[in-house]
Write a protein that holds these residues in place. Structure first.
Motif, PDB file in Angstrom:
ATOM      1  N   ARG A  29       6.803  -1.161   5.915  1.00  0.00           N
ATOM      2  CA  ARG A  29       6.731  -0.198   7.236  1.00  0.00           C
ATOM      3  C   ARG A  29       7.428   1.191   6.485  1.00  0.00           C
ATOM      4  O   ARG A  29       6.931   2.294   6.516  1.00  0.00           O
ATOM      5  CB  ARG A  29       6.750   0.237   8.371  1.00  0.00           C
ATOM      6  CG  ARG A  29       6.443  -0.581   8.993  1.00  0.00           C
ATOM      7  CD  ARG A  29       6.591  -1.223   9.726  1.00  0.00           C
ATOM      8  NE  ARG A  29       5.964   0.582  10.876  1.00  0.00           N
ATOM      9  CZ  ARG A  29       4.985   0.636  11.953  1.00  0.00           C
ATOM     10  NH1 ARG A  29       4.247  -0.573  11.569  1.00  0.00           N
ATOM     11  NH2 ARG A  29       4.862   1.199  12.942  1.00  0.00           N
TER      12      ARG A  29
ATOM     13  N   TRP B 240       0.068   8.475  11.614  1.00  0.00           N
ATOM     14  CA  TRP B 240       1.179   7.929  11.074  1.00  0.00           C
ATOM     15  C   TRP B 240       2.301   8.354  10.780  1.00  0.00           C
ATOM     16  O   TRP B 240       3.447   8.705  11.426  1.00  0.00           O
ATOM     17  CB  TRP B 240       0.778   6.416  10.941  1.00  0.00           C
ATOM     18  CG  TRP B 240       1.776   5.468  11.635  1.00  0.00           C
ATOM     19  CD1 TRP B 240       4.167   5.253  10.992  1.00  0.00           C
ATOM     20  CD2 TRP B 240       1.596   4.718  13.101  1.00  0.00           C
ATOM     21  NE1 TRP B 240       4.113   4.862  12.410  1.00  0.00           N
ATOM     22  CE2 TRP B 240       3.577   4.649  12.926  1.00  0.00           C
ATOM     23  CE3 TRP B 240       1.073   5.021  13.870  1.00  0.00           C
ATOM     24  CZ2 TRP B 240       3.125   3.814  14.537  1.00  0.00           C
ATOM     25  CZ3 TRP B 240       0.984   3.968  14.932  1.00  0.00           C
ATOM     26  CH2 TRP B 240       2.614   2.888  15.289  1.00  0.00           C
TER      27      TRP B 240
ATOM     28  N   THR C 244      -3.768   4.440   9.716  1.00  0.00           N
ATOM     29  CA  THR C 244      -4.266   3.201  10.028  1.00  0.00           C
ATOM     30  C   THR C 244      -5.270   3.456   9.702  1.00  0.00           C
ATOM     31  O   THR C 244      -5.773   2.047   9.800  1.00  0.00           O
ATOM     32  CB  THR C 244      -4.070   2.888  11.431  1.00  0.00           C
ATOM     33  OG1 THR C 244      -4.682   3.958  12.348  1.00  0.00           O
ATOM     34  CG2 THR C 244      -2.640   2.572  12.263  1.00  0.00           C
TER      35      THR C 244
ATOM     36  N   SER D 112      -6.172   2.956   6.556  1.00  0.00           N
ATOM     37  CA  SER D 112      -5.185   3.119   5.248  1.00  0.00           C
ATOM     38  C   SER D 112      -6.007   4.027   4.091  1.00  0.00           C
ATOM     39  O   SER D 112      -6.302   3.492   3.516  1.00  0.00           O
ATOM     40  CB  SER D 112      -6.616   1.962   4.980  1.00  0.00           C
ATOM     41  OG  SER D 112      -6.922   0.726   5.908  1.00  0.00           O
TER      42      SER D 112
ATOM     43  N   ASP E 228      -4.936  -1.652   4.169  1.00  0.00           N
ATOM     44  CA  ASP E 228      -3.411  -2.427   5.717  1.00  0.00           C
ATOM     45  C   ASP E 228      -3.198  -0.603   5.964  1.00  0.00           C
ATOM     46  O   ASP E 228      -3.637   0.168   4.825  1.00  0.00           O
ATOM     47  CB  ASP E 228      -3.009  -2.791   5.614  1.00  0.00           C
ATOM     48  CG  ASP E 228      -2.576  -3.064   6.341  1.00  0.00           C
ATOM     49  OD1 ASP E 228      -2.764  -2.824   7.498  1.00  0.00           O
ATOM     50  OD2 ASP E 228      -1.629  -4.783   6.064  1.00  0.00           O
ATOM     51  N   SER E 229      -3.068  -0.422   6.562  1.00  0.00           N
ATOM     52  CA  SER E 229      -2.825   0.976   7.160  1.00  0.00           C
ATOM     53  C   SER E 229      -1.626   1.584   6.093  1.00  0.00           C
ATOM     54  O   SER E 229      -0.209   0.812   6.336  1.00  0.00           O
ATOM     55  CB  SER E 229      -1.633   0.421   8.322  1.00  0.00           C
ATOM     56  OG  SER E 229      -2.841  -0.179   9.949  1.00  0.00           O
TER      57      SER E 229
ATOM     58  N   TYR F 209       1.977   3.565   6.427  1.00  0.00           N
ATOM     59  CA  TYR F 209       2.917   4.105   7.165  1.00  0.00           C
ATOM     60  C   TYR F 209       3.938   5.295   6.239  1.00  0.00           C
ATOM     61  O   TYR F 209       4.822   4.943   7.120  1.00  0.00           O
ATOM     62  CB  TYR F 209       3.519   2.854   7.926  1.00  0.00           C
ATOM     63  CG  TYR F 209       3.045   1.869   9.245  1.00  0.00           C
ATOM     64  CD1 TYR F 209       2.604   2.913  10.451  1.00  0.00           C
ATOM     65  CD2 TYR F 209       2.309   0.513   8.749  1.00  0.00           C
ATOM     66  CE1 TYR F 209       1.290   2.216  11.356  1.00  0.00           C
ATOM     67  CE2 TYR F 209       1.154  -0.285   9.904  1.00  0.00           C
ATOM     68  CZ  TYR F 209       1.463   0.697  11.578  1.00  0.00           C
ATOM     69  OH  TYR F 209       0.609  -0.322  12.181  1.00  0.00           O
TER      70      TYR F 209
ATOM     71  N   SER G  39       2.222   0.719   1.699  1.00  0.00           N
ATOM     72  CA  SER G  39       0.696   0.570   3.139  1.00  0.00           C
ATOM     73  C   SER G  39       1.650  -0.726   3.530  1.00  0.00           C
ATOM     74  O   SER G  39       3.011  -1.786   2.887  1.00  0.00           O
ATOM     75  CB  SER G  39      -0.697  -0.589   2.563  1.00  0.00           C
ATOM     76  OG  SER G  39      -0.258  -0.449   1.176  1.00  0.00           O
ATOM     77  N   TYR G  40       0.733  -1.464   4.845  1.00  0.00           N
ATOM     78  CA  TYR G  40       1.849  -2.429   5.517  1.00  0.00           C
ATOM     79  C   TYR G  40       1.650  -3.876   5.084  1.00  0.00           C
ATOM     80  O   TYR G  40       2.819  -4.336   5.517  1.00  0.00           O
ATOM     81  CB  TYR G  40       0.948  -2.391   6.878  1.00  0.00           C
ATOM     82  CG  TYR G  40       2.041  -3.519   8.055  1.00  0.00           C
ATOM     83  CD1 TYR G  40       3.444  -3.298   8.783  1.00  0.00           C
ATOM     84  CD2 TYR G  40       1.108  -4.889   8.669  1.00  0.00           C
ATOM     85  CE1 TYR G  40       3.568  -4.248   9.464  1.00  0.00           C
ATOM     86  CE2 TYR G  40       1.869  -5.820   9.376  1.00  0.00           C
ATOM     87  CZ  TYR G  40       2.893  -5.516   9.789  1.00  0.00           C
ATOM     88  OH  TYR G  40       3.301  -5.585  10.272  1.00  0.00           O
TER      89      TYR G  40
END
Length: 351
Positions: free
Chosen positions: A17, A256, A273, A275, A315-316, A318, A334-335
């Protein structure tokens, strides 16, 4: 606007993250990224952009004992950084030093300079004053804001002052004013609350902000951008805290992270989130004279503040970090542990 991806990728071994610009490295465009693995030994990667700007090189790989939930690079020493970490239900925070790199093939050991042990609640973040060398450090947990007197050479840190928000409120993050070393803003439930560090008294309050992340404008005083709890982005003037002075649509899902460019303050990055990383042009007033040529408004067209969307993620997103050395470069994380570095040169404001 969605353009074809021109980003340079780098893969971490585990989920992650946190990514940070190594601001004090004047010789290289470099970033630190930390992983978030529950079962494996975690890692901190020192990543540098090659001189031609065509690849990302791992300059150092270091083991870290716990999941990394926050990572910040010291703004005046490129070998020092901080982490907030977790092990089960226990949280901790520490200042680390990167060892001298000498072509070692195995991951060398980080030196823990000091641990910030005064916390009794889950720690959320550590803040370094962004505008130069400073002997203070701020740490924020769910109930308290601590100001530490820091002596990194002697490997000591002492609590200078502390302020509690009480059990009925919960702190989740913050930002240190780059224009005034005595002011810090904290995210406190639905509020953005400012404190004067000399007295530890509350000053400005923004109500109904519901922010996940905040960042001060590096060039203009009193201005703050927030990533809202749902999808939007708000720009605030702390002298007029009742309503935002600008609203941006944000993301298709939760926004985020949000971050001002260190040099071109009208450029704002956001990650979410959905992406996606979005690049925004958001001047604080309509009289701003540094507008990108691509955004010159015609009499029949309203300017779209969204300059570009970067969708090269699965992916998300952060983590976001602008490069201080080359402010047209940013890194995102990304996560799933994917780092992508992009250039925004086509979107730089023209005088």
């Amino acid at each position: 606007m969605q353009g074809a991806s021109t980003g340079i990728g780098y893969g971490l071994k585990y989920q992650a993250r946190c990514i940070a610009d190594v601001k004090a490295d004047s010789d290289h465009t470099s970033f630190l990224a930390g992983t978030l693995s529950l079962k494996e030994e975690n890692e901190v990667h020192l990543i540098r952009l090659s001189s031609p700007g065509t690849e990302l090189i791992c300059e150092g790989l270091f083991y870290h004992p716990n999941e990394i939930w926050d990572l910040s690079s010291c703004p005046f020493n490129p070998r020092i950084f901080s982490t907030v970490f977790a092990s089960g239900e226990t949280y901790g925070a520490a200042i680390w030093e990167i060892p001298e790199l000498s072509g070692q093939s195995n991951a060398p050991q980080l030196e823990q300079l000091l641990s910030l042990d005064a916390h009794t609640c889950k720690i959320k973040c550590i803040l370094w004053w962004p505008s130069g060398k400073h002997d203070k450090l701020i740490s924020i947990d769910e109930e308290n804001l601590f100001v530490w007197s820091l002596d990194s050479s002697a490997k000591t840190a002492k609590v200078q002052s502390q302020e509690s928000v009480g059990m009925l409120q919960c702190l989740s993050g913050g930002a240190w004013d780059p224009h005034d070393e005595n002011v810090v803003a904290g995210i406190c439930d639905s509020l953005i609350q400012c404190w004067d560090l000399r007295t530890m008294k509350k000053t400005n309050t923004i109500e109904h902000a519901h922010a996940r992340n905040i960042d001060y404008n590096p060039k203009k005083q009193h201005l703050l951008v927030s990533a809202e709890d749902e999808s939007g982005i708000h720009i605030w003037d702390l002298r007029m805290p009742k309503l935002p002075i600008r609203e941006l649509p944000g993301h298709a899902h939760w926004t985020w992270a949000v971050q001002h460019n260190p040099e071109y303050h009208e450029l704002i990055l956001s990650g979410g989130t959905d992406s996606t990383v979005n690049l925004w042009f958001a001047s604080a007033s309509s009289k701003d004279d540094t507008t990108p040529e691509s955004l010159v408004e015609s009499p029949t067209r309203r300017v779209d503040p969204l300059l570009n969307s970067y969708n090269d993620y699965e992916d998300s997103v952060y983590g976001l970090a602008w490069s201080s050395r080359e402010p047209w470069i940013f890194a995102s994380l990304s996560y799933d542990g994917r780092v992508v570095v992009e250039s925004v040169k086509p979107f730089l404001p023209k005088k």
